[in-house]
Design a protein around this motif. Structure first.
Motif, short mmCIF file in Angstrom:
data_model
loop_
_atom_site.label_atom_id
_atom_site.label_comp_id
_atom_site.label_asym_id
_atom_site.label_seq_id
_atom_site.Cartn_x
_atom_site.Cartn_y
_atom_site.Cartn_z
N PRO A 3 0.81 -1.22 0.00
CA PRO A 3 0.00 0.00 0.00
C PRO A 3 0.85 1.27 0.00
CG PRO A 3 -0.95 -1.59 1.50
CD PRO A 3 0.36 -2.17 1.03
N GLY A 4 1.99 1.23 0.68
CA GLY A 4 2.88 2.39 0.72
C GLY A 4 3.52 2.71 -0.62
N ASP A 5 3.49 1.76 -1.54
CA ASP A 5 3.98 2.03 -2.90
C ASP A 5 2.95 2.83 -3.69
OD1 ASP A 5 6.32 0.51 -2.45
OD2 ASP A 5 5.30 -1.33 -3.06
N ILE A 6 1.69 2.74 -3.27
CA ILE A 6 0.60 3.41 -3.96
C ILE A 6 0.26 4.75 -3.31
CG2 ILE A 6 -1.85 3.22 -4.64
CD1 ILE A 6 -0.14 1.17 -6.05
N LEU A 7 0.24 4.77 -1.98
CA LEU A 7 -0.16 5.96 -1.23
C LEU A 7 1.01 6.56 -0.47
CD1 LEU A 7 -3.47 4.56 0.27
CD2 LEU A 7 -3.21 5.95 -1.78
N GLU A 8 1.11 7.88 -0.49
CA GLU A 8 2.20 8.60 0.17
C GLU A 8 1.63 9.79 0.92
OE1 GLU A 8 6.18 11.12 -1.20
OE2 GLU A 8 4.97 10.07 -2.70
N TYR A 9 2.05 9.96 2.15
CA TYR A 9 1.62 11.12 2.96
C TYR A 9 2.65 12.22 2.83
CZ TYR A 9 1.03 14.12 7.00
OH TYR A 9 0.89 15.21 7.82
N VAL A 10 2.20 13.42 2.49
CA VAL A 10 3.07 14.59 2.41
C VAL A 10 2.45 15.66 3.30
CG1 VAL A 10 4.06 16.34 0.91
CG2 VAL A 10 3.75 14.03 0.05
N PRO A 11 3.13 16.03 4.40
CA PRO A 11 2.55 17.04 5.30
C PRO A 11 2.48 18.41 4.63
CG PRO A 11 4.75 16.39 6.05
CD PRO A 11 4.42 15.54 4.86
N ASP A 12 1.50 19.19 5.06
CA ASP A 12 1.40 20.57 4.57
C ASP A 12 2.61 21.36 5.02
OD1 ASP A 12 -1.07 20.18 3.38
OD2 ASP A 12 -2.18 20.80 5.17
N ARG A 13 3.01 22.27 4.18
CA ARG A 13 4.07 23.19 4.58
C ARG A 13 3.42 24.32 5.37
NH1 ARG A 13 6.56 24.35 -1.19
NH2 ARG A 13 4.49 25.23 -1.24
N PRO A 14 4.11 24.88 6.36
CA PRO A 14 3.52 25.98 7.17
C PRO A 14 3.03 27.14 6.32
CG PRO A 14 5.55 25.21 8.19
CD PRO A 14 5.42 24.51 6.86
N GLU A 15 3.74 27.46 5.24
CA GLU A 15 3.32 28.60 4.39
C GLU A 15 2.05 28.31 3.60
OE1 GLU A 15 6.73 26.49 2.19
OE2 GLU A 15 6.34 27.13 4.23
N ASP A 16 1.69 27.03 3.46
CA ASP A 16 0.45 26.67 2.76
C ASP A 16 -0.78 26.92 3.62
OD1 ASP A 16 1.91 25.88 0.57
OD2 ASP A 16 1.84 23.76 1.05
N LYS A 17 -0.60 27.03 4.93
CA LYS A 17 -1.73 27.16 5.85
C LYS A 17 -2.18 28.61 6.03
CE LYS A 17 -0.64 23.01 8.39
NZ LYS A 17 -0.45 22.38 9.68
N LYS A 18 -1.47 29.55 5.43
CA LYS A 18 -1.83 30.98 5.59
C LYS A 18 -3.01 31.34 4.75
CE LYS A 18 2.78 32.32 6.80
NZ LYS A 18 3.95 33.08 6.48
#
Length: 74
Positions: free
Chosen positions: A59-74
Motif C-alpha cells: 500500500p505504501g507504494d501506492i499511497l504517500e503522505y506529504v505534510p502541509d508546509r507551514p506557508e500553505d496554511k496561511k
C-alpha cells in the motif's frame, strides 16, 4: 495534509496500462482514473488490496503522505 496517489508510477514500473488494471479488477476505468489523478476522497481496503495483489506491491507504494508546509496554511 495531503495524500499522494502514486498509482501511475506503479503502473509504469509494472508496464501495465490503467485499462488492463481496470479489466483485471473488474472496476470501471473512470473510477480508477479518479484514483490515479488523486481526485478520490476515499478508497476501499478491498480495492487497495486488489491493486497491491495485481501490481505485486505494498500500500505504501501506492499511497504517500506529504505534510502541509507551514506557508500553505496561511
Amino acid at each position: 495534509m495531503a495524500i499522494i496517489v502514486n498509482l501511475d508510477v506503479m503502473l509504469a514500473k509494472r508496464k501495465m496500462q490503467l485499462t488492463e488494471l481496470s479489466e483485471r479488477m473488474d472496476i470501471t476505468l473512470s473510477n480508477l482514473s479518479i484514483l490515479k489523478t488523486g481526485k478520490a476522497k476515499a478508497i476501499r481496503f478491498s480495492s487497495l488490496e486488489m491493486i497491491c495483489e495485481i501490481l505485486d506491491c505494498q500500500p505504501g507504494d501506492i499511497l504517500e503522505y506529504v505534510p502541509d508546509r507551514p506557508e500553505d496554511k496561511k
